[in-house]
Design an enzyme around this catalytic site. Structure first.
Site, PDB file in Angstrom:
ATOM      1  N   ASP A 222      44.523  15.441  70.239  1.00  0.00           N
ATOM      2  CA  ASP A 222      45.454  16.310  69.532  1.00  0.00           C
ATOM      3  C   ASP A 222      45.598  15.890  68.077  1.00  0.00           C
ATOM      4  O   ASP A 222      45.638  16.732  67.166  1.00  0.00           O
ATOM      5  CB  ASP A 222      46.814  16.334  70.230  1.00  0.00           C
ATOM      6  CG  ASP A 222      47.307  14.958  70.646  1.00  0.00           C
ATOM      7  OD1 ASP A 222      46.488  14.034  70.789  1.00  0.00           O
ATOM      8  OD2 ASP A 222      48.525  14.806  70.841  1.00  0.00           O
ATOM      9  N   ASP A 246      33.703  20.717  72.888  1.00  0.00           N
ATOM     10  CA  ASP A 246      33.517  22.155  72.725  1.00  0.00           C
ATOM     11  C   ASP A 246      34.560  22.713  71.755  1.00  0.00           C
ATOM     12  O   ASP A 246      34.241  23.475  70.839  1.00  0.00           O
ATOM     13  CB  ASP A 246      33.652  22.820  74.096  1.00  0.00           C
ATOM     14  CG  ASP A 246      33.045  24.212  74.146  1.00  0.00           C
ATOM     15  OD1 ASP A 246      32.508  24.669  73.119  1.00  0.00           O
ATOM     16  OD2 ASP A 246      33.102  24.841  75.214  1.00  0.00           O
ATOM     17  N   ASP A 250      33.921  23.717  67.449  1.00  0.00           N
ATOM     18  CA  ASP A 250      34.208  25.058  66.919  1.00  0.00           C
ATOM     19  C   ASP A 250      35.181  24.978  65.746  1.00  0.00           C
ATOM     20  O   ASP A 250      35.029  25.695  64.750  1.00  0.00           O
ATOM     21  CB  ASP A 250      34.793  25.948  68.015  1.00  0.00           C
ATOM     22  CG  ASP A 250      33.727  26.528  68.936  1.00  0.00           C
ATOM     23  OD1 ASP A 250      32.562  26.088  68.843  1.00  0.00           O
ATOM     24  OD2 ASP A 250      34.048  27.410  69.749  1.00  0.00           O
TER      25      ASP A 250
END
Length: 357
Positions: A222, A246, A250
């Site tokens: 986080d 993943d 992005d």
């Protein structure tokens, strides 16, 4: 002439056929320029394969992938496929599992001519474990990694193995050893997932001891999302488990300018597959406006990987030349596709990259 290098081209769904054709245009130009002796073959996956054979990735395609030197996979619309029992397998996940493509290498870097949302230059690589974690289509030998014991209860199983953690950590440190910054950051959530992410960190720390000249640190996932937005330039090689990688890759791609620029290589001990990081964008399919940069960059990564494995300098030179040509095109607004503020079509942009080779 060098031995043939066999490439299996899989169109996929949506914009897949367009950007695969664009990528082939660039690869053929590189073949001509550098004498690579590329041998192209094609096979059908996705909805067209489902209609023809009852499966989105027939066994014959998997066999062809196993026999090829490398694979170029176009994006697929797997979220729209029917259930697995009705032939709706995810070609990407299936190939990653069957070919043991355990390392997903996803570079993200700002480029001249493309203004990044973050406003600061950076150059990092996310090294993502690719075969287990929460991904239900590939983390079990039999059956999915999700179960629903009651209609109102769904359970997801996350598999983390010492072997997978060790080899993705080794991949990250080997990559960092080739880069100027020589820095690896392990991303985790071991403050909550103490056993599974704890195992991942154990292996990262063990591998780090074998590379004393490479800086190593650890960041909670986080916090990493926030820190990438604040200053992605502080990071070099980021190694993490499947789902975190993943998501963070992005994010990093968008911060660099666009997910449409995001190259990706799936690599194992014996097989490599180029794959655009983005999806199949069916809403713009057939309009010749899809950005082919991600898959072209992915194909360059595949050539470099093949060149390293085969000791073939021409393949590595071709990979570097494609990257250079792609960067030149991205710096030219007239040669870019509309998503990057240009007016060029998909094939026009590919021809511009090929011309600069």
């Amino acid at each position: 002439m060098s031995a043939p290098v066999s490439l299996l081209m899989l169109d996929g769904d949506g914009i897949g056929p367009e950007i695969v054709a664009a990528t082939r245009t660039v690869l053929e130009a590189a073949d001509s320029r550098f004498g690579l002796n590329l041998a192209f073959a094609g096979a059908v996956v996705g909805f067209d394969a489902l209609k023809a054979s009852g499966s989105t990735i027939p066994d014959a395609v998997i066999a062809a992938a196993l026999d090829a030197d490398g694979i170029v996979l176009g994006p697929v619309s797997h979220n729209a496929y029917p259930p697995v029992a009705e032939g709706g397998l995810n070609p990407s996940g299936t190939l990653r599992k069957r070919l043991d493509l355990f390392a997903n290498i996803r570079p993200a870097a700002t480029r001249p001519g493309v203004t990044p949302p973050c406003g600061k230059p950076f150059d990092l690589v996310v090294v993502r474990e690719n075969t287990e974690g929460f991904y239900a289509d590939r983390n079990m030998a039999s059956g999915p990694g999700e179960i629903m014991p009651e209609p109102d209860i769904a359970l997801a199983l996350r598999k983390i193995t010492r072997r997978a953690c060790r080899r993705i950590a080794e991949s990250a440190f080997r990559l960092a050893a080739t880069r100027p910054a020589r820095h690896v950051t392990a991303v985790h959530k071991a403050n909550v997932l103490r056993l599974s992410d704890g195992l991942f960190l154990e292996e990262c720390r063990a591998v780090a001891k074998d590379y004393p000249d490479i800086a190593y640190d650890e960041v909670l996932v986080d916090a990493m999302a926030a820190l990438l937005v604040r200053d992605a330039g502080r990071y070099d090689v980021v190694v993490t488990t499947n789902m975190y990688g993943d998501i963070l890759s992005d994010l990093a791609a968008e911060l660099s300018g666009s997910l449409g620029l995001a190259a990706s290589l799936n690599a194992g001990e014996h097989h490599g597959m180029a794959q655009a990081q983005h999806g199949s964008a069916p809403d713009i399919a057939g309009k010749d406006i899809a950005n082919p940069a991600s898959l072209i960059g992915s194909a360059a990564m595949l050539l470099d990987w093949l060149g390293e494995r085969k000791g073939n300098i021409a393949l590595r030179q071709a990979a570097a030349a494609i990257e250079s040509a792609l960067e030149q095109v991205l710096a030219d607004p007239a040669a870019r596709t509309p998503d990057l503020g240009g007016s060029a079509g998909t094939q026009q942009m590919a021809r511009a990259v090929a011309a600069r080779l």
